[in-house]
Design an enzyme around this catalytic site. Structure first.
Site, PDB file in Angstrom:
ATOM      1  N   GLU A 271      49.792  63.259 159.148  1.00  0.00           N
ATOM      2  CA  GLU A 271      50.217  63.377 160.536  1.00  0.00           C
ATOM      3  C   GLU A 271      50.991  64.667 160.781  1.00  0.00           C
ATOM      4  O   GLU A 271      51.013  65.180 161.902  1.00  0.00           O
ATOM      5  CB  GLU A 271      51.068  62.166 160.923  1.00  0.00           C
ATOM      6  CG  GLU A 271      51.107  61.894 162.406  1.00  0.00           C
ATOM      7  CD  GLU A 271      51.690  60.538 162.741  1.00  0.00           C
ATOM      8  OE1 GLU A 271      51.102  59.834 163.572  1.00  0.00           O
ATOM      9  OE2 GLU A 271      52.752  60.178 162.172  1.00  0.00           O
ATOM     10  N   HIS A 292      37.890  53.782 137.101  1.00  0.00           N
ATOM     11  CA  HIS A 292      36.647  53.046 136.895  1.00  0.00           C
ATOM     12  C   HIS A 292      35.807  53.006 138.165  1.00  0.00           C
ATOM     13  O   HIS A 292      34.693  52.477 138.159  1.00  0.00           O
ATOM     14  CB  HIS A 292      36.955  51.634 136.392  1.00  0.00           C
ATOM     15  CG  HIS A 292      37.562  51.631 135.032  1.00  0.00           C
ATOM     16  ND1 HIS A 292      36.838  51.379 133.884  1.00  0.00           N
ATOM     17  CD2 HIS A 292      38.826  51.889 134.622  1.00  0.00           C
ATOM     18  CE1 HIS A 292      37.634  51.482 132.830  1.00  0.00           C
ATOM     19  NE2 HIS A 292      38.853  51.785 133.248  1.00  0.00           N
ATOM     20  N   LYS A 398      45.702  57.049 171.362  1.00  0.00           N
ATOM     21  CA  LYS A 398      46.438  55.984 172.034  1.00  0.00           C
ATOM     22  C   LYS A 398      46.081  55.936 173.523  1.00  0.00           C
ATOM     23  O   LYS A 398      45.928  54.861 174.108  1.00  0.00           O
ATOM     24  CB  LYS A 398      47.949  56.188 171.864  1.00  0.00           C
ATOM     25  CG  LYS A 398      48.461  55.889 170.467  1.00  0.00           C
ATOM     26  CD  LYS A 398      49.969  56.080 170.408  1.00  0.00           C
ATOM     27  CE  LYS A 398      50.536  55.756 169.034  1.00  0.00           C
ATOM     28  NZ  LYS A 398      52.009  55.956 168.984  1.00  0.00           N
TER      29      LYS A 398
END
Length: 405
Positions: A271, A292, A398
């Site tokens: 951010e 893995h 937003k």
């Protein structure tokens, strides 16, 4: 400063690092000048409000007496810092469980937490500067209603704690109207840099961690003269590796307790730096488990990344293998052998590797770690030429999300 940065396998020379010295000093001067917005966190450890600290501790004692389950409602910087610290430092045996709501918009997740809430003594802590964040607002109203049904309005009010703006916003207005116990989010500190404010300190204290020691570690780091020498080397290295085409930073840890610390770093870095077409993409890996699943890519995949290894030097416990081919070996020995082997194999294959050594995972060193990464992030972003403290992309999503509601 006891946290050390090892750049010996980074592929960078000390001359390259030294060439960034002037720019780094300029960035640090800007941070410490007090003239930049949202830099209140920089001097915070050196200017602690002792009365505020005592109040946080006193309120945390009350919460511990009130409840078995402490639900913290918030998203992003309003929860990640606290979650990371509680996972890293552990919960005291007599402390309430600290769980988090409003961290997503999943009905299933919140329904399960409501079921748990129904069976236990519970308190809520809502954290939001504006009081209008969708995830936080939705969760708070759902859990507040459940709390009132469980205890009645008068008792529920005594079990709600708010951390919000000092004067403005919907949550501050409700807090004053209803009489919730509250703390202030400093106006000059953004959410992702707020873990050493009541935003992080109250939940961490409820879980039983030593927040005085945490702040002492941050204070030692903030005051360390090493910031004038090798402290900023990590910031310089990150910037230089980006310039060399390494656009992904694979942040690795060998202790599962650091999982959410890396999640906090991901928000802090992503951010703060990811804007104006630049920035490093922060990826988190838990080793050896992820070897893995991702080990092959790390060893021979697209060379777009470098690795940053968080190395806890001293383990508080150990286990010995009792039989078989590894008889007599301890888990710590095996874990350290894995780390050293991976670093050697990957660096030999041409991948830059940075190692950050942390003496041990306790409150004091964790406080150092928080301040170290906050400062590193801000300095690197300034080297990139972006503002570390805004998030225009977040505000854009937003706005569009609210159109759909």
């Amino acid at each position: 400063m006891e946290i050390k940065v090892d750049l010996s396998k980074s592929g960078l020379t000390m001359e390259e690092i030294r060439q960034k010295k002037l720019e780094i000093n300029t960035a640090l001067e800007r941070l410490w000048s007090g003239k930049e917005t949202f830099t209140g966190w920089v001097k915070l450890p050196l200017q602690q409000d002792k009365n505020e600290m005592e109040r946080i501790l006193n309120v945390s004692d009350i919460i511990r007496q009130q409840c078995e389950l402490f639900i913290v409602i918030g998203i992003g910087g309003s929860y990640l810092g606290a979650k990371a610290a509680i996972d890293a430092l552990g919960k005291a045996p007599d402390a309430p469980e600290v769980k988090f709501a409003g961290i997503n918009l999943s009905a299933t997740y919140h329904a399960r937490l409501l079921e748990e809430m129904a069976a236990k003594e519970v308190c809520l802590c809502v954290i939001s500067k504006s009081g209008t964040t969708v995830e936080t607002t939705a969760a708070f109203n759902i859990f507040k209603e459940a709390l009132i049904k469980k205890y009645g309005k008068a008792e529920a009010v005594k079990r709600i704690y708010a951390i919000t703006d000092a004067e403005n916003g919907a949550l501050r207005e409700e807090t004053e109207r209803e009489g919730y116990t509250s703390f202030v989010i400093p106006s000059d500190i953004g959410g992702r840099y707020s873990v050493l404010t009541p935003v992080g300190l109250l939940p961490i204290a409820v879980a039983g961690a030593d927040i005085r020691s945490l702040m002492e570690g941050a204070e030692v780091m903030a005051a360390s003269p090493d910031w004038d020498f090798d402290g900023p080397d990590y910031a310089a290295a990150r910037y230089l590796l980006l310039q060399k085409g390494k656009s992904v930073e694979a942040i690795q840890h060998y202790e599962p307790d650091l999982k959410y610390f890396v999640e906090w770093i991901k928000q802090l870095f992503g951010e703060s730096e990811g804007k104006e077409g630049t920035g490093l993409f922060p990826a988190g890996l838990e080793l050896t488990a992820d070897l893995h699943s991702m080990g092959q890519f790390l060893q021979q995949g697209s060379p777009i990344f470098f690795e940053t290894v968080l190395n806890i030097e001293q383990s508080p416990v150990d286990l010995t293998v009792p039989e078989g081919p590894l008889k007599g070996k301890t888990m710590t020995q095996l874990n350290r052998a894995a780390m050293k082997g991976v670093i050697e194999a990957h660096s030999s294959a041409g991948t830059p590797v940075i190692r950050i050594d942390i003496p041990k995972l306790d409150a004091f060193y964790y406080g150092q770690l928080i301040y170290f990464f906050e400062t590193t992030c801000a300095v690197t972003a300034m080297l990139m030429g972006v503002n570390p403290f805004d998030q225009p992309g977040v505000e854009a999503y937003k706005k569009e999300m609210k159109k759909e509601i």
